[in-house]
Design an enzyme around this catalytic site. Structure first.
Site, PDB file in Angstrom:
ATOM      1  N   GLY A  38       0.870  -1.184   0.000  1.00  0.00           N
ATOM      2  CA  GLY A  38       0.000   0.000   0.000  1.00  0.00           C
ATOM      3  C   GLY A  38       0.902   1.227   0.000  1.00  0.00           C
ATOM      4  N   GLY A 242       8.863   4.123  -5.824  1.00  0.00           N
ATOM      5  CA  GLY A 242       8.389   5.505  -5.727  1.00  0.00           C
ATOM      6  C   GLY A 242       8.060   5.867  -4.288  1.00  0.00           C
ATOM      7  N   ASP A 243       7.480   4.926  -3.558  1.00  0.00           N
ATOM      8  CA  ASP A 243       7.124   5.182  -2.149  1.00  0.00           C
ATOM      9  C   ASP A 243       8.386   5.354  -1.298  1.00  0.00           C
ATOM     10  OD1 ASP A 243       4.458   4.826  -2.898  1.00  0.00           O
ATOM     11  OD2 ASP A 243       4.589   2.659  -2.565  1.00  0.00           O
TER      12      ASP A 243
END
Ligand code: RIB
Length: 294
Positions: A38, A242-243
């Site tokens: 997530g 990216g996170d």
């Protein structure tokens, strides 16, 4: 100073496949694993591993407490994580032999927020604190309004992009972190040389960061523009890169490092993350990032 991260918590089901499945094709996977993911949880774990105090505001389905336990074990403050009836958010992720992925999301508990819950979890926040948001939960406008009312600074990573993002009060964001697809949709152009200029015209008060995957990242602020090349690494899985960048970039910025160094740390952490499979399992700790940069 606390970063309140209002964000998704997903159960990632990862299938290793020889290539991403095509329309009409049935494809056997080589392996399958289930990990914490997530965009929200990944960014909280990245912030915590980078050494920042982060309080996650999120929801999981009853029975998935292992996910919040893993966040807590990674150093995330999980006082704002609630269990609710129904399924957790989850992601079905294919990863091919080049480490590229494609993802199907089911929102589940990530889509169950209301204003009362957000006000409750942000009630102790002060103007010294940050609110970080991605685009996998409902209630983003409400969270931005609460944060703006409290004088908090807002960092927004509109991933995954949806048409309604353009209507959000993005001019309230101190930091906007976008990839090329997200930038194109917000800027209304696909010309790579124009993207940041257009965004800067629309959001003149924001520090803008454009991530470019294997080509690094560019930062634009009122004072300057910097580019950082990505390091060449052996790619195993790009999920969560990216996170990882967002968490490490923001942690560096909050700790007072200059813009170039913030980009450098974000890109280094993201490069390390793609060398390991999975989302949260691949996020390096600060010591690993320091060693890589040295
Ligand atoms: O950015 C990677 C994340 O996107 C995965 O962990 C998956 O859960 C999806 O939200």
């Amino acid at each position: 100073m606390t970063v309140y991260n209002f964000g998704s918590i997903n159960i990632d089901m990862i299938y290793r496949v020889p290539h991403l499945v095509k329309p009409g094709e049935t494809l056997a996977s080589r392996s399958m694993s289930t990990v914490l993911g997530g965009k929200g949880a990944n960014q909280s774990v990245a912030l915590a591993r980078a050494g920042t105090h982060v309080q996650h505001v999120g929801r999981i389905g009853d029975g998935d407490q292992w996910a919040s336990k893993q966040m807590s074990d990674a150093g995330v403050d999980i006082r704002g994580v609630e269990s609710v009836a129904g399924p957790s958010g989850h992601a079905i992720i294919q990863v091919d032999d080049n480490g590229e992925n494609s993802i199907i999301l089911h929102g589940g508990a990530n889509q169950s927020f209301d204003a009362t819950a957000l006000e409750k979890h942000l009630q102790e926040a002060t103007p010294d604190d940050w609110l970080l948001i991605q685009n996998e939960c409902n209630g983003i406008q409400t969270a931005m309004d609460i944060a703006a009312h409290k004088g908090m600074r807002i960092a927004f990573n509109p991933a995954p992009m949806t048409p309604d993002v353009a209507a959000l009060p993005l001019e309230q964001c101190a930091v906007l972190i976008v990839n090329e697809t997200e930038a194109e949709q917000l800027a209304g152009t696909t010309d790579p040389d124009e993207l940041l200029n257009r965004l800067a015209e629309k959001y003149p008060q924001s520090r803008l960061v454009l991530t470019l995957g294997a080509k690094g990242a560019v930062l634009h602020s009122q004072a300057e523009q910097f580019r950082q090349q990505a390091s060449a690494v052996d790619v195993v899985d790009t999920t969560g890169a990216g996170d990882t960048f967002v968490g490490y970039f923001l942690a560096a910025m909050i700790s007072g490092l200059d813009d170039q160094e913030c980009l450098r740390r974000g890109c280094a952490a993201a490069a390390l993350s793609v060398t390991v499979a999975g989302a949260t399992p691949s996020i390096p700790d600060a010591a690993a990032v320091d060693a890589f940069l040295n």
